[in-house]
Scaffold this active site. Structure first.
Site, PDB file in Angstrom:
ATOM      1  N   HIS A  33       0.827  -1.219   0.000  1.00  0.00           N
ATOM      2  CA  HIS A  33       0.000   0.000   0.000  1.00  0.00           C
ATOM      3  C   HIS A  33       0.862   1.271   0.000  1.00  0.00           C
ATOM      4  O   HIS A  33       0.797   2.098  -0.904  1.00  0.00           O
ATOM      5  CB  HIS A  33      -0.865   0.048   1.267  1.00  0.00           C
ATOM      6  CG  HIS A  33      -1.738  -1.129   1.492  1.00  0.00           C
ATOM      7  ND1 HIS A  33      -2.885  -1.349   0.774  1.00  0.00           N
ATOM      8  CD2 HIS A  33      -1.659  -2.149   2.389  1.00  0.00           C
ATOM      9  CE1 HIS A  33      -3.473  -2.448   1.219  1.00  0.00           C
ATOM     10  NE2 HIS A  33      -2.754  -2.959   2.193  1.00  0.00           N
TER      11      HIS A  33
HETATM   12  C1  BDR Z   1      -3.123   0.855   5.299  1.00  0.00           C
HETATM   13  O1  BDR Z   1      -3.345   0.363   6.616  1.00  0.00           O
HETATM   14  C2  BDR Z   1      -2.157  -0.169   7.144  1.00  0.00           C
HETATM   15  O2  BDR Z   1      -2.393  -1.429   7.646  1.00  0.00           O
HETATM   16  C3  BDR Z   1      -1.123  -0.142   6.048  1.00  0.00           C
HETATM   17  O3  BDR Z   1       0.150   0.197   6.590  1.00  0.00           O
HETATM   18  C4  BDR Z   1      -1.616   0.908   5.105  1.00  0.00           C
HETATM   19  O4  BDR Z   1      -1.149   2.200   5.464  1.00  0.00           O
HETATM   20  C5  BDR Z   1      -3.872  -0.019   4.303  1.00  0.00           C
HETATM   21  O5  BDR Z   1      -5.239  -0.011   4.582  1.00  0.00           O
END
Ligand code: BDR
Ligand code: CA
Length: 311
Positions: free
Chosen positions: A241
């Site tokens: 992400h």
């Molecule tokens: C986001 O939530 C976190 O778990 C990850 O680091 C990312 O920033 C994805 O939904």
């Protein structure tokens, strides 16, 4: 001239890869890292950010601790995704570089006031608590922010932590609402994009084949946190992400999206934390964000792999 950025983060394996990508990229000057509670509690995120700097040999980067809880809600964490340390998958030593004495919010305000207006980009990749807190304390900084490039929200993918909400926005929706209303230019990297940045087995092997510590560590981290997405979505690998934010700064042509209106649901019975993204432009509300939708995944992974090679 290098793009000057501050990363606001809750590491998290994918946050850690975003930090490594920034540190490996000469086009970017990382002015500091501000930590927030999110994937795990603040003591761990503040330690993990320093572990990552040390892994990259960059003990010169100032790391600040910020808020340990959302503005008005109880903290929700994501150990079920990232493990109990937030960086499960590899044992990195406890950091020896110091945490800065100042609060992250003070650093954000002071930096934005000191540097030329428009010259500093904020890259929030966790809940938006620190950024909203800085905006509340110093409303004048909104006009001085060059751009906010955040990972959060979703439209077509809807949600990951609830059926309607993505984690970063869900944890502190009031903070997200304040950020989306602040008037600074915003780029949103939602799940719609990041669920295309999947570390498949060949991509993981390419990290490992780099033969350096960064490559082996990123491979081990993504091995660990892919199990969650594999079970939930049947994905062929872990979604990276947060590194998509840095990749957008480096190579925006790898992405496509639309300038649209995005509002944050804060009072929904089932939809709190939802990013109400007017993708089809039916609301008549003015655009407040560049909302990305698509990613050239091959281009993204060749950029990331090439950069990790340099560490
Ligand atoms: C986001 O939530 C976190 O778990 C990850 O680091 C990312 O920033 C994805 O939904
Ligand atoms: Ca994150």
């Amino acid at each position: 001239m290098a793009q000057r950025i501050i990363i606001d983060t809750d590491p998290g394996q994918d946050d850690a890869v975003a930090i490594l990508l920034a540190l490996a990229s000469p086009e970017i000057e990382l002015l500091g890292i501000t930590c927030v509670a999110g994937n795990v509690g603040l003591p761990l995120t503040a330690a993990n950010a320093r572990r990552v700097c040390e892994l990259a040999g960059r003990t010169d980067i100032p790391v600040f601790a910020g808020h340990d809880a959302p503005l008005r809600r109880k903290l929700v964490t994501a150990e079920h995704v990232h493990g109990k340390t937030g960086l499960d998958g590899v044992d990195l030593p406890a950091p020896s570089m110091p945490l800065q004495d100042r609060h992250a919010v003070g650093f954000l305000i002071e930096t934005l006031r000191r540097e030329p207006a428009g010259s500093v980009t904020l890259v929030p990749i966790g809940p938006l608590t620190n950024i909203a807190s800085a905006l509340a304390r110093a409303p004048d900084i909104a006009a001085r922010i060059g751009r906010i490039v955040l990972m959060g929200g979703a439209y077509f993918e809807v949600g990951n932590i609830t059926p309607a909400a993505e984690f970063n926005i869900y944890v502190d929706p009031e903070a997200a609402q304040a950020v989306f209303a602040c008037g600074a230019p915003i780029t949103v990297v939602p799940l719609d994009v990041t669920h295309k940045a999947l570390v498949t087995a060949p991509r993981n092997a390419a990290f490992r084949a780099l033969g350096n510590r960064a490559g082996a560590t990123v491979a081990a981290w993504t091995d660990f946190f892919e199990r969650y997405d594999r079970e939930k979505y049947g994905s062929p690998g872990a979604p990276l992400h947060d590194p998509c934010t840095i990749a957008w700064l480096l190579r925006p042509e790898l992405f496509s999206g639309r300038e649209i209106n995005v509002e944050i649901e804060t009072t929904g019975q089932y939809t709190t934390g939802m990013t109400v993204a007017d993708w089809w432009r039916v609301s008549g509300r003015p655009a407040n964000a560049l909302f990305l939708r698509d990613l050239d995944a091959e281009g993204f992974f060749s950029l990331l792999t090439e950069r990790l090679r340099r560490l």
